[in-house]
Design a protein around this motif. Structure first.
Motif, PDB file in Angstrom:
ATOM      1  N   UNK A  92      62.222  15.374  57.680  1.00 35.26           N
ATOM      2  CA  UNK A  92      61.017  16.224  57.249  1.00 35.26           C
ATOM      3  C   UNK A  92      59.774  16.211  58.114  1.00 35.26           C
ATOM      4  N   UNK A  93      59.343  15.069  58.646  1.00 36.25           N
ATOM      5  CA  UNK A  93      58.458  14.942  59.600  1.00 36.25           C
ATOM      6  C   UNK A  93      58.685  15.732  60.965  1.00 36.25           C
ATOM      7  N   UNK A 164      52.307  13.531  51.254  1.00 34.01           N
ATOM      8  CA  UNK A 164      52.307  12.914  52.783  1.00 34.01           C
ATOM      9  C   UNK A 164      52.325  14.268  53.585  1.00 34.01           C
ATOM     10  N   UNK A 165      53.106  15.252  53.029  1.00 34.02           N
ATOM     11  CA  UNK A 165      53.257  16.412  53.742  1.00 34.02           C
ATOM     12  C   UNK A 165      52.070  17.224  53.916  1.00 34.02           C
ATOM     13  N   UNK A 166      51.351  17.328  52.882  1.00 34.95           N
ATOM     14  CA  UNK A 166      49.930  18.109  52.793  1.00 34.95           C
ATOM     15  C   UNK A 166      48.783  17.408  53.602  1.00 34.95           C
ATOM     16  N   UNK A 167      48.761  16.121  53.509  1.00 44.83           N
ATOM     17  CA  UNK A 167      48.106  15.172  54.498  1.00 44.83           C
ATOM     18  C   UNK A 167      48.461  15.379  55.761  1.00 44.83           C
ATOM     19  N   UNK A 175      51.877  11.250  61.367  1.00 43.58           N
ATOM     20  CA  UNK A 175      51.827   9.737  60.987  1.00 43.58           C
ATOM     21  C   UNK A 175      51.731   9.466  59.433  1.00 43.58           C
ATOM     22  N   UNK A 176      51.075  10.297  58.697  1.00 40.03           N
ATOM     23  CA  UNK A 176      51.071  10.279  57.297  1.00 40.03           C
ATOM     24  C   UNK A 176      52.559  10.206  56.730  1.00 40.03           C
ATOM     25  N   UNK A 181      57.129   7.103  54.865  1.00 37.85           N
ATOM     26  CA  UNK A 181      58.413   6.430  55.027  1.00 37.85           C
ATOM     27  C   UNK A 181      58.435   5.002  55.124  1.00 37.85           C
ATOM     28  N   UNK A 182      57.606   4.657  55.677  1.00 36.52           N
ATOM     29  CA  UNK A 182      57.656   2.821  55.768  1.00 36.52           C
ATOM     30  C   UNK A 182      57.406   2.451  54.391  1.00 36.52           C
ATOM     31  N   UNK A 183      56.183   2.994  53.614  1.00 39.34           N
ATOM     32  CA  UNK A 183      55.845   2.348  52.466  1.00 39.34           C
ATOM     33  C   UNK A 183      57.050   2.684  51.387  1.00 39.34           C
ATOM     34  N   UNK A 184      57.692   3.812  51.181  1.00 43.14           N
ATOM     35  CA  UNK A 184      58.536   4.156  50.223  1.00 43.14           C
ATOM     36  C   UNK A 184      59.984   3.332  50.717  1.00 43.14           C
TER      37      UNK A 184
END
Length: 199
Positions: A92-93, A164-167, A175-176, A181-184
């Motif tokens: 997605x990123x 995160x997509x919106x940010x 980066x958001x 991805x890291x946190x999830x």
């Protein structure tokens, strides 16, 4: 084989989806959809008697299927639920970044713009989100979580990615999304490991 009418209907929905992502729902006019689709002028009301609202529902349904396919692909290629979540967010990123942050999630766009105005569109968006939460829940259950915990965590995962997509679009940075991805992935790993210990 799809008929000419089916192909026109699909092109209209695809064009609506693309325009929603770049111009928003309210900013997308039917003439722009017709022009982008290369379709005859009367084709929208022939295929979508409810006009723009019906076309919006079709676009949301299409977006739901596309992201559902992304989840399925990530789940098939990753060795774990955490790996699948990371792969889906990273894909997605890439999409968001390569579009110069013009593309995001059309479902969130329609929800924010029209959720309070059109019950039909709100329901289509709710169904789209559910179509992502359900397979994520199944993946988490397959990795050892109980049904209720899997459902709760899947809802958090989808909600985190949406935010995160919106940010990312606002900041013009992936980066958001990569941080999400890291946190999830870490959260999923922790929950699955904890479930493994209790078995």
């Amino acid at each position: 084989m799809a008929s000419k009418g089916d192909l026109t209907k699909a092109r209209l929905a695809e064009s609506m989806l693309e325009l929603i992502q770049t111009s928003g729902y309210s900013g997308t006019g039917l003439n722009a959809v017709i022009e982008r689709a290369g379709a005859p002028k009367g084709s929208i009301y022939f295929h979508f008697p409810k006009g723009k609202e019906g076309l919006g529902v079709a676009a949301v349904d299409l977006a739901a299927k596309q992201f559902e396919a992304l989840i399925a692909e990530a789940a098939a290629s990753a060795g774990s639920a955490a790996g699948a979540a990371r792969a889906a967010v990273e894909a997605l990123a890439t999409i968001v970044g390569e579009s110069d942050f013009r593309l995001g999630c059309p479902v969130s766009v329609v929800t924010l713009e029209m959720g309070a105005e059109s019950e039909r569109l709100r329901q289509a968006c709710a169904t789209a989100f559910e179509s992502w939460i359900t397979p994520t829940t199944a993946l988490l259950e397959a990795n050892g979580l109980e049904a209720a915990e899997a459902r709760s965590l899947a809802t958090v995962v989808v909600s985190t990615i949406e935010g995160a997509v919106i940010v990312s679009r606002a900041m013009k940075s992936t980066q958001p999304l990569l941080s999400a991805a890291d946190v999830v992935a870490e959260l999923i790993d922790q929950r699955c490991q904890a479930a493994e210990k209790t078995r």
